[in-house]
Each structure stands twice: as C-alpha cells, then as structure tokens.
Design an enzyme around this catalytic site. Structure first.
Site, short mmCIF file in Angstrom:
data_model
loop_
_atom_site.label_atom_id
_atom_site.label_comp_id
_atom_site.label_asym_id
_atom_site.label_seq_id
_atom_site.Cartn_x
_atom_site.Cartn_y
_atom_site.Cartn_z
N SER A 64 0.80 -1.23 0.00
CA SER A 64 0.00 0.00 0.00
C SER A 64 0.83 1.28 0.00
O SER A 64 0.33 2.34 -0.34
CB SER A 64 -0.94 0.02 1.21
OG SER A 64 -0.22 0.19 2.41
N LYS A 83 0.83 4.61 6.85
CA LYS A 83 0.26 5.46 5.80
C LYS A 83 0.92 6.83 5.86
O LYS A 83 1.66 7.15 6.79
CB LYS A 83 -1.26 5.62 5.98
CG LYS A 83 -2.07 4.33 6.03
CD LYS A 83 -2.07 3.57 4.71
CE LYS A 83 -2.86 2.27 4.83
NZ LYS A 83 -2.73 1.42 3.62
#
Length: 248
Positions: A63, A118
């Site tokens: 990701s 993230k």
C-alpha cells in the site's frame, strides 16, 4: 588459646615462591557471569529503546509502494510527537483500532496485527478534496503536487471525495493509491476513517533493510510548498480582516 584455621581455597594454587594464584577454573565462571550480565543489560536497554525511543517494523503490504516496499524493515521514531503532532506529509505507524479496524475485532493472524503505515494528508481542521480540474488532490483549496511520491501511474484517487478532518484526527492515504485501503475506504464507518492522533505510534524515519534500500525517509518538499501557500493565504486573510477593522 583459641585458634582459627584458614581453609585453603581449592581454586588457588601455590607458586614456587609460596604465593597463591587463582586457577583458570575460577576465572571461567566469572567470565560467564559477566557475559550473562552484559547480555541482560543489553536486552533491557533494547526493550526500553523499543518501548520509548525507536521501534523496528516490517512492511507487510504494497500500500505504500513507491516509498516502502513489501518486506522493508523500517525504524519508527516513537519520540517524534512527544512535544508536537503529526504534520502533513509524514509517514506514520498507527494503531488502527477504532478507525481502520473495529475496536472489538480479533487480533489479525499476520505479523502486522493492528498496526498500519500510511502518509498523513490532512490534519485537524483541513478540508481535503479530490480531485480538482488538474486531477490533483487539494487541502483547503490549495492543490498538492504528489508526483514526487505517488506510485508510478497511480492517480491521486479513483474515488472522488471531499471531507473535513475533525480536530485531533488525521486523514491518511497510502502512496500506492490503487492498492491501498486507507481513510477513503472507511469514510462511512463509525470512525469516519480518521486516525486519532493519540493512536499514532511514531514517525517512520529510516529504511534499514534491505541494505540496498537503506535511506532516511524525508518529508516530501511538496508539503513544505503546501504549508507555505496555506500560511500565505491565512496571513493575507488576516491582513484583510485587520484592514477592515481599522476602516470601521
């Protein structure tokens, strides 16, 4: 008259001149004791460092590709936000319970557990929108150039959205947008996909393995440009307000 007998130390042997010296059989247990003690101190120091200063993590998914690859070992600075809060552009590790995972969810079977990595795009009070006329994401109406870290070929988002980040929360996205489940995917959930600041473990500062990928993880320059533009606009608005107040 009472006499005291001094028992001869079996681990001592007399030299020809009559002086006793300790044999090697006595030195070995002492050395082992020192090694065990040193090992215990090192383990304690490492545990304290992991708990309060810096902690290693392994990247479990793609990701964040473009910046972090699957299997990368990173070092997270746990003190980075002791006296400050996460900034736009920081790559963070956080506990996803209550934002990305239900509080009552069972422990995931993989090594990552409840931890997620993230990039911070919006902080408390920001309005984050995607996408504008140029296909870019914007923060408070100012477009953000993400070309320096987005995975090659990815758009800022295939899903249009416009959200306002609540105070004390963060809006986070993966750099590999087409392969990232992030705040966008949880907008309709009870937590709204926003990460509470107090759930942040720390900031990812270094990639330490594999050796060929060893480097510091710096905040992209695009976020410094964004900060400057937002600050300039805020100053201009304050100036207008002061001018109107003076005229009145």
């Amino acid at each position: 008259m009472d006499t005291h007998t001094v028992r001869e130390d079996r681990d001592c042997a007399p030299e020809p001149g009559g002086r006793q010296v300790r044999s090697r059989s006595f030195a070995v247990p002492g050395l082992l004791r020192d090694v065990v003690l040193l090992g215990g101190v090192c383990a304690l120091v490492l545990a304290l460092v992991n708990a309060f200063v810096a902690q290693p993590f392994v990247i479990p998914s793609g990701s964040m590709e473009g910046t972090l690859r699957v299997g990368d070992r990173v070092v997270v600075d746990r003190l980075a936000y002791r006296f400050s809060t996460p900034r736009r552009g920081d790559v963070i590790v956080f506990d996803g319970r209550g934002s990305f995972v239900d509080d009552g969810a069972p422990q995931p079977p993989d090594a990552a557990g409840y931890d997620f990595v993230k990039r911070v795009i919006g902080v408390g009070g920001d309005t984050v929108t995607c996408c504008g006329a140029q296909g870019r994401l914007s923060v408070d109406g100012v477009q953000l150039d993400e070309s320096g870290y987005l995975f090659p070929g990815d758009a800022p988002s295939a899903i249009p959205f416009s959200i306002q980040v609540p105070p004390g929360k963060l809006f986070v996205l993966g750099d590999h947008r087409s392969d990232s489940r992030d705040s966008r995917d949880h907008l309709g959930d009870p937590g709204g996909g926003f990460v509470p600041v107090d759930k942040v473990t720390g900031r990812v500062d270094w990639i330490v393995y594999p050796i060929g990928h060893w480097r510091s993880l710096d905040r992209p320059h695009a976020f410094a440009v964004l900060d400057a533009q937002l600050a300039a606009r805020s100053a201009a608005q304050l100036g207008k307000g002061a001018g109107h107040g003076h005229a009145g």
